[in-house]
Structures are given as structure tokens and as C-alpha cells.
Scaffold this active site. Structure first.
Site, PDB file in Angstrom:
ATOM      1  N   ASP A  13      39.513  43.341  44.259  1.00  0.00           N
ATOM      2  CA  ASP A  13      39.829  42.527  42.868  1.00  0.00           C
ATOM      3  C   ASP A  13      38.920  41.656  42.489  1.00  0.00           C
ATOM      4  O   ASP A  13      38.542  40.964  43.455  1.00  0.00           O
ATOM      5  CB  ASP A  13      41.325  42.147  42.761  1.00  0.00           C
ATOM      6  CG  ASP A  13      42.404  43.333  42.624  1.00  0.00           C
ATOM      7  OD1 ASP A  13      42.072  44.337  42.723  1.00  0.00           O
ATOM      8  OD2 ASP A  13      43.342  42.839  42.446  1.00  0.00           O
ATOM      9  N   ASP A  14      38.614  41.408  41.233  1.00  0.00           N
ATOM     10  CA  ASP A  14      38.235  40.129  40.611  1.00  0.00           C
ATOM     11  C   ASP A  14      36.557  40.047  40.638  1.00  0.00           C
ATOM     12  O   ASP A  14      35.893  39.342  39.994  1.00  0.00           O
ATOM     13  CB  ASP A  14      38.625  38.935  41.334  1.00  0.00           C
ATOM     14  CG  ASP A  14      40.036  38.952  41.260  1.00  0.00           C
ATOM     15  OD1 ASP A  14      40.977  39.449  40.443  1.00  0.00           O
ATOM     16  OD2 ASP A  14      40.435  37.681  41.690  1.00  0.00           O
ATOM     17  N   TYR A 106      47.427  39.130  38.824  1.00  0.00           N
ATOM     18  CA  TYR A 106      48.816  38.274  39.490  1.00  0.00           C
ATOM     19  C   TYR A 106      49.723  39.182  39.931  1.00  0.00           C
ATOM     20  O   TYR A 106      50.878  38.939  40.133  1.00  0.00           O
ATOM     21  CB  TYR A 106      49.222  37.254  38.719  1.00  0.00           C
ATOM     22  CG  TYR A 106      48.146  36.204  38.260  1.00  0.00           C
ATOM     23  CD1 TYR A 106      47.578  35.346  39.004  1.00  0.00           C
ATOM     24  CD2 TYR A 106      47.469  36.037  36.803  1.00  0.00           C
ATOM     25  CE1 TYR A 106      46.475  34.600  38.806  1.00  0.00           C
ATOM     26  CE2 TYR A 106      46.629  35.796  36.536  1.00  0.00           C
ATOM     27  CZ  TYR A 106      45.940  34.653  37.275  1.00  0.00           C
ATOM     28  OH  TYR A 106      45.006  33.753  36.980  1.00  0.00           O
ATOM     29  N   HIS A 156      40.054  40.962  47.854  1.00  0.00           N
ATOM     30  CA  HIS A 156      39.402  40.313  46.861  1.00  0.00           C
ATOM     31  C   HIS A 156      37.928  40.051  47.233  1.00  0.00           C
ATOM     32  O   HIS A 156      37.598  39.707  48.270  1.00  0.00           O
ATOM     33  CB  HIS A 156      40.002  39.107  46.488  1.00  0.00           C
ATOM     34  CG  HIS A 156      41.491  38.959  45.667  1.00  0.00           C
ATOM     35  ND1 HIS A 156      42.293  39.166  46.633  1.00  0.00           N
ATOM     36  CD2 HIS A 156      41.724  39.227  44.601  1.00  0.00           C
ATOM     37  CE1 HIS A 156      43.468  39.232  45.778  1.00  0.00           C
ATOM     38  NE2 HIS A 156      43.090  39.001  44.541  1.00  0.00           N
TER      39      HIS A 156
HETATM   40 ZN   LIG Z   1      42.902  39.404  40.465  1.00  0.00          ZN
END
Ligand SMILES: [Zn+2]
Length: 211
Positions: A13-14, A106, A156
Site C-alpha cells: 500500500d501507499d 486505515y 507498505h
Molecule cells: Zn494506506
């Protein structure tokens, strides 16, 4: 191909970004496995899109992690839809992928989100890998103690997260030695024979959380 092998999906993610996302894709290539990336729309630039296209060419999957990484239950329905549409459009036009899955920032979820977001929601087993004090070894230990057949592993690839890159040197060889095959989220559902259903959040394709 051994169809009785346990399956798991590595997800990140991200991103995308030109540092950590690239390091992750290099690790995946080194071990000959694929993964799925859940992108933040506002992180997609010409440069980072090129890295994501490289991941796509390696057989990885590109998915949606909102535009602004806001806690979406607080948004209006129009804002929710705009978050999803912007990132899907940007992934299509700049990376050339068709996102199939959504990961809520989140893992904050509401009934209103299910009403307004027409994509399956994906969570996963995590390792608090956004905390500097969690070492690469601890990240790997947490993932490896929680993983089961059908698991989605949530990590992440945000800029500077080299501990997660290093953890992959433990996680991937250990999963392979346990007999796991690492596949994309789409492939995980397909091989499990499970059709993702709206109104659920998946951390394992065989087990869901209803909202
Ligand atoms: Zn995230």
C-alpha cells in the site's frame, strides 16, 4: 503446476514512488513471484507511474487505495466516489491497468462506503510495517506466524520503508519453503474459486468480515 499448494497474496500500500516501489519490484523479480500494489492516486506521477508499469509488466496487479488517503467514513458519498474514480482513471490512463480491488485507507469502513464504492474491499494480515521500531525480522515474524492458505498479506511500499524491503528476504523464501505459491489478489480469488462479494472485507479469500 501443483494445485494443492497453499496460496497467499503479497500486497503493498501507499505507493507508487520511485524508491521503495522499485526496490519491492526488484525483490519480487529476484524471487520470481508476483504481488499486488494498492496505489494512492495523488502519488501517481509520470515517474512513479513508470515504476508501476514495470510492476505490471512483471505480472503484478495494480489496485486502488483512494486518491488522498483520507479516512473515508467521514466523507460525503460524492467525495467517496470521486476518490475512487480519480485513482481508477489515473491508473488506467498513466499505467494502463484496470483496477479490480479497493483497499480502504486505515481499513476504515462504513455501510455508506459499500453503497457508493463498486469494488471488492480488501484488508489483509499486517505487521505494523509503518512503524520504524518494528524491525525487518519482526515484520517477517508477524507475517509468517499469521499466514494461512488464502491469506492476503498487507505491507507498505511507502518511501523510505526499507525494513519491509529487507523483510521480503525472509518472508518470500520462507513461504516458498513452506510450499506456498505467491499470486496476485485476482489470482488468489480465481484459484480459490471464490467470487468476491460487495459488503465484505477480505483478509483471507476463505474468511470474510461482514459489515
Ligand atoms: Zn494506506
Amino acid at each position: 503446476m501443483d494445485n494443492n499448494k497453499p496460496l497467499a497474496a503479497l500486497t503493498f500500500d501507499d505507493g507508487p514512488n520511485i524508491f521503495t516501489t522499485r526496490q519491492v519490484t526488484e525483490k519480487l523479480a529476484q524471487y520470481g513471484v508476483t504481488a499486488s500494489f494498492f496505489l494512492v492516486g495523488d502519488n501517481i506521477t509520470e515517474e512513479s507511474a513508470a515504476v508501476a508499469r514495470g510492476a505490471l509488466e512483471q505480472g503484478c496487479e495494480i489496485n486502488n487505495h483512494s486518491r488522498t488517503h483520507s479516512a473515508m467514513p467521514q466523507l460525503t458519498p460524492e467525495e467517496m466516489k470521486a476518490e475512487i474514480a480519480y485513482t481508477n482513471e489515473r491508473i488506467k490512463s498513466m499505467i494502463g491497468a484496470e483496477p479490480r480491488f479497493f483497499r480502504p485507507p486505515y481499513i476504515a469502513v462504513s455501510g455508506e462506503m459499500f453503497d457508493n464504492i463498486d469494488m471488492p474491499f480488501i484488508a489483509g494480515i499486517g505487521a505494523e510495517d509503518w512503524l520504524d521500531e518494528v524491525s525487518a525480522e519482526q515484520r517477517a515474524e508477524r507475517v509468517l506466524s499469521d499466514v494461512h492458505d488464502g491469506s492476503i498479506i498487507l505491507l507498505h511500499d511507502m518511501t523510505g520503508n526499507y525494513r519491509t524491503v529487507n523483510a521480503l528476504d525472509i518472508i518470500i523464501p520462507e513461504l516458498i519453503s513452506r510450499g506456498y505459491e505467491l499470486v496476485t489478489v485476482s489470482e488468489l480469488f480465481r484459484r480459490a474459486g471464490v467470487e468476491p462479494v460487495r459488503g465484505r472485507v477480505y483478509s483471507n479469500v476463505y474468511q470474510t468480515t461482514d459489515f
